[in-house]
Scaffold this active site. Structure first.
Site, PDB file in Angstrom:
ATOM      1  N   SER A 187      -2.591 -11.888   6.431  1.00  0.00           N
ATOM      2  CA  SER A 187      -2.326 -13.244   5.936  1.00  0.00           C
ATOM      3  C   SER A 187      -0.897 -13.692   6.173  1.00  0.00           C
ATOM      4  O   SER A 187      -0.653 -14.855   6.530  1.00  0.00           O
ATOM      5  CB  SER A 187      -2.670 -13.328   4.448  1.00  0.00           C
ATOM      6  OG  SER A 187      -4.051 -13.142   4.255  1.00  0.00           O
TER       7      SER A 187
ATOM      8  N   ARG B 138       3.743  -8.610  -1.796  1.00  0.00           N
ATOM      9  CA  ARG B 138       3.331  -7.589  -2.751  1.00  0.00           C
ATOM     10  C   ARG B 138       4.451  -6.576  -3.053  1.00  0.00           C
ATOM     11  O   ARG B 138       4.211  -5.575  -3.722  1.00  0.00           O
ATOM     12  CB  ARG B 138       2.075  -6.867  -2.259  1.00  0.00           C
ATOM     13  CG  ARG B 138       0.823  -7.736  -2.332  1.00  0.00           C
ATOM     14  CD  ARG B 138      -0.438  -6.925  -2.118  1.00  0.00           C
ATOM     15  NE  ARG B 138      -1.640  -7.737  -2.198  1.00  0.00           N
ATOM     16  CZ  ARG B 138      -2.270  -8.064  -3.316  1.00  0.00           C
ATOM     17  NH1 ARG B 138      -1.798  -7.646  -4.474  1.00  0.00           N
ATOM     18  NH2 ARG B 138      -3.365  -8.800  -3.292  1.00  0.00           N
TER      19      ARG B 138
END
Length: 509
Positions: free
Chosen positions: A64, A262
């Site tokens: 992504s 993340r």
């Protein structure tokens, strides 16, 4: 008087690749009457979303961050995976100033060097060879206490595949005569990006206090124990390996993930003096270095600085007085904003942003539609407002549910997105707007691992759809994600900046 705009909407169906129909293909086997009809009635083709076409090594699956960066940049953007791997092969990695400074300070004080990151060959958030190189760097600098904290994957890799990487680390320790794996924990805890601080707290307490419900004598034994508890790699609970070894004052900490989204939350727990996500029992004063730049407000030095991308689609639209909206759920909000804008946190002039909260469920197979209904309501409202020239929207379902490996849920996720696309297209027709529909990478089109026969939770390197819902047009064959922005500008009858080396794919008849 406000002039009504005819918006051009880019819909990014995350994790929606093309693959000839197979029993495990959730995309093809889902009931998607809207997209089926659009492909029949409008110009469409397939785009490459992996490997060198998006600045990754040959054969490397897309993701992504990479996908949105390439779409927004309008050019092939060479990724951090490629850059770091090249620096290791060239030898420059081992002289990296920020890494060397942190390690040398710890070594001079007789302190430990902690190396943490996603222990995975997946190449999406990290690469295990980068962690191996960091171990080598610390050993070369004279570190006598090298402690690796392994975050386990099972999401961009098969669900139970961590043993290979843990064995790789053990081989490196044996070769160097120094180093060991000190802790294990699944990425579910260490790599959250949705402010689920209860998860991050468990990883932080493991790292800073060696606090864990489980212990083992070796990393591989700890992994086997987790499997016996029915925990796949992603969900392995905090485990201390061997003698407890917490991060302490004066230690060096190298965070070896190269992807930002993340890695931010855990980084804030170490570096943000005003951190309020949870009460930290221990706040060690350490030499903390990130592999890449994770965010503008993170003060820790980064070993590799970000490339400044100029004249991205968002910047170009702003400079030409166009209005734009970025909209998605929490899970992909950073992708339609930060990554799409080439790593720029702040909004451009005329850019609005709408964040829809992703549902609070343990895993998204429990709610495969996610927040798509609310997202679509907000998107349709924005379209009908005729306020925006361009709208960028991401539907996360195919990717987030695809990652669970639950086929039936992935089918439902695809069907939910199809229904939403129908509502968006209907709204656009009311205001004489247009739509481009694509994906950033594949995922849900492959739910079974062809080698193991087990569930497949990772991305794929398969092509993605590209559909133009608008005027009568022809679509060029082939293409890459970087061709989307030039195509959009061409449809808007706007000049394409020289920095955009992608090619417009649509010719109006």
């Amino acid at each position: 008087m406000t002039i009504a705009k005819k918006p051009l909407v880019l819909l990014i169906m995350d994790g929606w690749g093309y693959r000839p129909n197979m029993p495990d293909n959730a995309v093809a086997n889902a009931n998607t009457p809207v997209l089926d009809k659009l492909c029949k009635d409008y110009a469409n083709n397939l785009l490459s979303a992996s490997g060198m076409d998006v600045g990754l090594p040959d054969g490397q699956m897309g993701n992504s961050e990479v996908g949105h960066t390439n779409i927004g940049a309008g050019r092939t953007v060479y990724q951090n995976l490629t850059k770091v791997t090249k620096s290791i092969s060239d030898g420059d990695f081992f002289d990296n100033k920020n890494f060397v400074d942190a390690v040398d300070q710890a070594v001079a004080a007789g302190k430990a060097v902690h190396i943490m990151g996603l222990a995975s060959p997946g190449g999406v958030h990290s690469h295990d060879q980068h962690i191996v190189a960091a171990i080598e760097l610390a050993a070369q600098r004279g570190a006598k206490n090298i402690l690796v904290h392994a975050f386990l994957d099972g999401r961009d890799t098969p669900p139970r595949s961590a043993a290979g990487t843990l064995a790789l680390f053990d081989e490196k320790y044996a070769q160097l005569g120094v180093g060991r794996t000190a802790t294990l924990v699944g990425r579910y805890f260490a790599m959250d990006r949705d402010n689920r601080w209860d998860r991050v707290e468990q990883a932080y307490n493991l790292l800073t206090q060696a606090k864990a419900d489980h212990t083992a004598e070796s990393a591989l034994a700890g992994l086997e124990n987790a499997y016996a508890r029915d925990e796949n790699d992603e969900f392995v609970k905090a485990t201390v390996i061997g003698e407890p070894a917490a991060i302490e004052d004066g230690d060096a900490v190298l965070f070896m993930n190269f992807r930002a989204d993340r890695a931010r939350e855990l980084t804030y727990t170490f570096t943000d003096s005003n951190f309020s996500g949870f009460e930290r029992a221990s706040v060690p004063n350490v030499h903390f270095v990130t592999l890449t730049e994770f965010a503008d407000d993170i003060t820790a030095p980064a070993a590799f600085s970000s490339e400044r991308l100029t004249n991205t689609l968002g910047e170009w639209l702003a400079d030409h007085g166009k209005t734009q909206l970025r909209i998605s759920e929490t899970e992909k909000y950073a992708h339609v904003t930060f990554f799409f804008n080439g790593g720029v946190e702040s909004e451009f002039k005329g850019e609005d942003r709408t964040l829809i909260k992703s549902p609070s469920v343990a895993t998204y197979d429990m709610q495969p539609e996610m927040s798509s209904i609310e997202l679509t309501e907000k998107l349709v409202s924005a379209i009908k407002s005729t306020k925006y020239d361009v709208i960028i929207c991401n539907y996360p379902n195919g990717d987030m549910v695809g990652h669970t490996g639950v086929y039936d849920a992935a089918v439902k996720a695809c069907e939910a997105v199809d229904s939403c696309v129908g509502k968006v297209v209907a709204a656009l027709k009311e205001v004489d707007g247009e739509c481009l529909i694509t994906a950033d990478h594949g995922n849900a089109e492959q739910m079974i691992d062809p080698v193991t026969g087990g569930i497949h939770t990772a991305h794929t390197n398969l092509p993605v759809p590209f559909i133009y819902v608008g005027r009568n047009a022809e679509m060029a064959s082939g293409g890459r994600l970087c061709d989307i922005a030039p195509t959009m500008l061409n449809l808007m009858d706007m000049e394409i900046p020289a920095e955009m080396t992608g090619t417009p794919l649509i010719t109006l008849k």
